[in-house]
Design a protein around this motif. Structure first.
Motif, PDB file in Angstrom:
ATOM      1  N   TYR A 125      -9.207  -2.148   0.339  1.00  0.00           N
ATOM      2  CA  TYR A 125      -8.281  -2.068  -0.801  1.00  0.00           C
ATOM      3  C   TYR A 125      -8.033  -3.469  -1.375  1.00  0.00           C
ATOM      4  O   TYR A 125      -7.997  -3.656  -2.600  1.00  0.00           O
ATOM      5  N   ASN A 149      -9.551   1.715  -9.774  1.00  0.00           N
ATOM      6  CA  ASN A 149      -8.234   1.137 -10.075  1.00  0.00           C
ATOM      7  C   ASN A 149      -7.181   1.704  -9.124  1.00  0.00           C
ATOM      8  O   ASN A 149      -6.369   0.967  -8.567  1.00  0.00           O
ATOM      9  N   ALA A 150      -7.220   3.026  -8.952  1.00  0.00           N
ATOM     10  CA  ALA A 150      -6.261   3.689  -8.067  1.00  0.00           C
ATOM     11  C   ALA A 150      -6.465   3.239  -6.621  1.00  0.00           C
ATOM     12  O   ALA A 150      -5.500   3.044  -5.872  1.00  0.00           O
ATOM     13  N   SER A 161      -5.054  -0.222  -6.104  1.00  0.00           N
ATOM     14  CA  SER A 161      -3.586  -0.251  -6.159  1.00  0.00           C
ATOM     15  C   SER A 161      -2.952  -0.031  -4.789  1.00  0.00           C
ATOM     16  O   SER A 161      -1.753  -0.267  -4.609  1.00  0.00           O
ATOM     17  N   ALA A 215     -11.408   4.198 -13.227  1.00  0.00           N
ATOM     18  CA  ALA A 215     -10.035   4.646 -12.962  1.00  0.00           C
ATOM     19  C   ALA A 215      -9.849   4.985 -11.484  1.00  0.00           C
ATOM     20  O   ALA A 215      -8.789   4.701 -10.902  1.00  0.00           O
ATOM     21  N   ASP A 216     -10.862   5.589 -10.877  1.00  0.00           N
ATOM     22  CA  ASP A 216     -10.795   5.882  -9.436  1.00  0.00           C
ATOM     23  C   ASP A 216     -10.658   4.601  -8.629  1.00  0.00           C
ATOM     24  O   ASP A 216      -9.868   4.524  -7.685  1.00  0.00           O
ATOM     25  N   HIS A 248      -8.914  -4.957  -5.098  1.00  0.00           N
ATOM     26  CA  HIS A 248      -7.790  -5.537  -5.842  1.00  0.00           C
ATOM     27  C   HIS A 248      -8.104  -6.966  -6.297  1.00  0.00           C
ATOM     28  O   HIS A 248      -7.818  -7.340  -7.441  1.00  0.00           O
TER      29      HIS A 248
END
Length: 383
Positions: free
Chosen positions: A282, A216-217, A220, A213-214, A286
């Motif tokens: 990033y 994923n953020a 993003s 989840a970290d 992604h």
């Protein structure tokens, strides 16, 4: 607890940058300030540094046959590997390093004073190849400025599965001074125990300090607007003709476009068609997260493929030097029981490749995350 000082490799490579980021971010999340440190050479230390290195080269050249030729070839190979990154991607990485990692430069004398004054509670050495067993050591990477009871190793990799003879004595002397020891690979753990007769834990690369989840953020924050349905290709060294043929075949069989990232190898023009993309850390995350397939020779790209549960293939790397570091990847894929993802020149029938490779690594990832978190918290006296 005061600040933690982190000594690691953090530039010119997406995996190196992100393992450093993960350590700093994790410590921040638990309320600990972390400074990424680098060796800032003043005039005196610069002279001492180069005098010591010259002395080591001369001594090893006299004692170990073929050492000087090996040293020259390896140095050239390192420069060639670093320079294979595109200039635009290098700018992206430098900007992230400067704005997010914010490394601080100190001389050894300055760090000794800061440590004695209690400005830093502990120092971490790791991860990545801070302790490369095939190259002349840098004492800074072994925290030569710190008191022994503040030295902690965090998942360092030796790069190779055997320490070079010319390094054995020096490695033993330096590693023995550490208060807590860990290694990223099982082979590294074995070498540390054999050299020092001290306890050493095997823990995951620091990118696993953060959760899916970290990441994923984090991904993003990318500004890329990429449509799904592509193969993400990330090769640090030039891909072999065999690797290219396999990727081209996967692309055609699955009607997927090919996105090649950061390293503009001329060999990519052998693809039927491809898109080359430069990007930030990033963007890197992604593109892995949203890929239909990932094809790579990189340790960290493989690790992130596992984190995001992507279909991936790992290819034998075409090293520009004589020291194969393939054992790092083999350790990783063996750990997650995905040996079927590894492709080398002995794979002589690509028609039999399985495209339904997705499988859940959630349980193993949780185990590896918990292990490295528990080790770091215990080493820092947080339990």
């Amino acid at each position: 607890m005061n600040r933690i000082g982190l000594v690691t490799i953090y530039s010119k490579n997406y995996g190196s940058v992100l393992q450093c980021y993960a350590t700093k971010k994790f410590l921040s999340n638990v309320g600990i300030e972390c400074d990424v440190l680098f060796h800032k050479l003043d005039r005196k230390e610069r002279l001492l540094y180069w005098a010591r290195k010259a002395a080591v080269i001369c001594y090893n050249s006299m004692k170990y046959k073929g050492f000087f030729r090996y040293f020259v070839e390896d140095t050239k190979a390192q420069h060639k590997s670093i320079n294979s990154l595109s200039k635009k991607s290098e700018i992206f990485l430098d900007k992230f390093t400067r704005n997010v990692l914010q490394p601080r430069g100190y001389t050894v004398s300055q760090l000794k004073r800061l440590s004695l004054r209690g400005e830093y509670s502990y120092f971490l050495a790791g991860a990545d190849q801070v302790w490369n067993g095939a190259r002349i050591i840098d004492p800074f990477m072994f925290l030569c400025f710190s008191e022994n009871n503040k030295k902690i190793s965090l998942a360092p990799s030796f790069g190779v599965d055997k320490i070079a003879r010319f390094n054995e004595k020096e490695f033993k002397k330096r590693i023995e001074t550490f208060y807590r020891l860990s290694a990223r690979e099982l082979s590294g753990q074995t070498m540390i125990v054999k050299l020092t007769n001290k306890s050493c834990e095997r823990v995951a690369d620091p990118v696993l300090l953060l959760s899916q989840a970290d990441w994923n953020a984090f991904g993003s924050l990318s500004r890329l607007n990429t449509e799904r349905g592509y193969i993400f290709v990330h090769f640090l060294d030039k891909p072999s003709d065999f690797s290219l043929s396999v990727i081209n075949w996967i692309s055609q069989k699955n009607s997927l476009k090919v996105i090649c990232f950061a390293y503009p190898h001329e060999e990519y023009h052998m693809f039927t068609s491809f898109q080359f993309v430069d990007g930030s850390p990033y963007d890197y995350i992604h593109l892995i997260e949203n890929a239909s397939f990932v094809c790579t020779d990189s340790f960290h790209t493989t690790q992130f493929s596992i984190i995001f549960d992507r279909k991936f293939y790992v290819f034998e790397r075409n090293y520009t030097h004589r020291n194969s570091q393939q054992s790092r990847l083999e350790n990783l894929i063996n750990l997650y029981s995905c040996e079927d993802r590894y492709i080398n020149s002995e794979c002589n029938n690509i028609e039999r490749l399985d495209f339904g490779l997705n499988s859940s690594y959630r349980a193993k990832l949780c185990e590896e995350h918990d292990r490295v978190v528990l080790y770091l918290k215990s080493a820092l006296g947080m339990n």
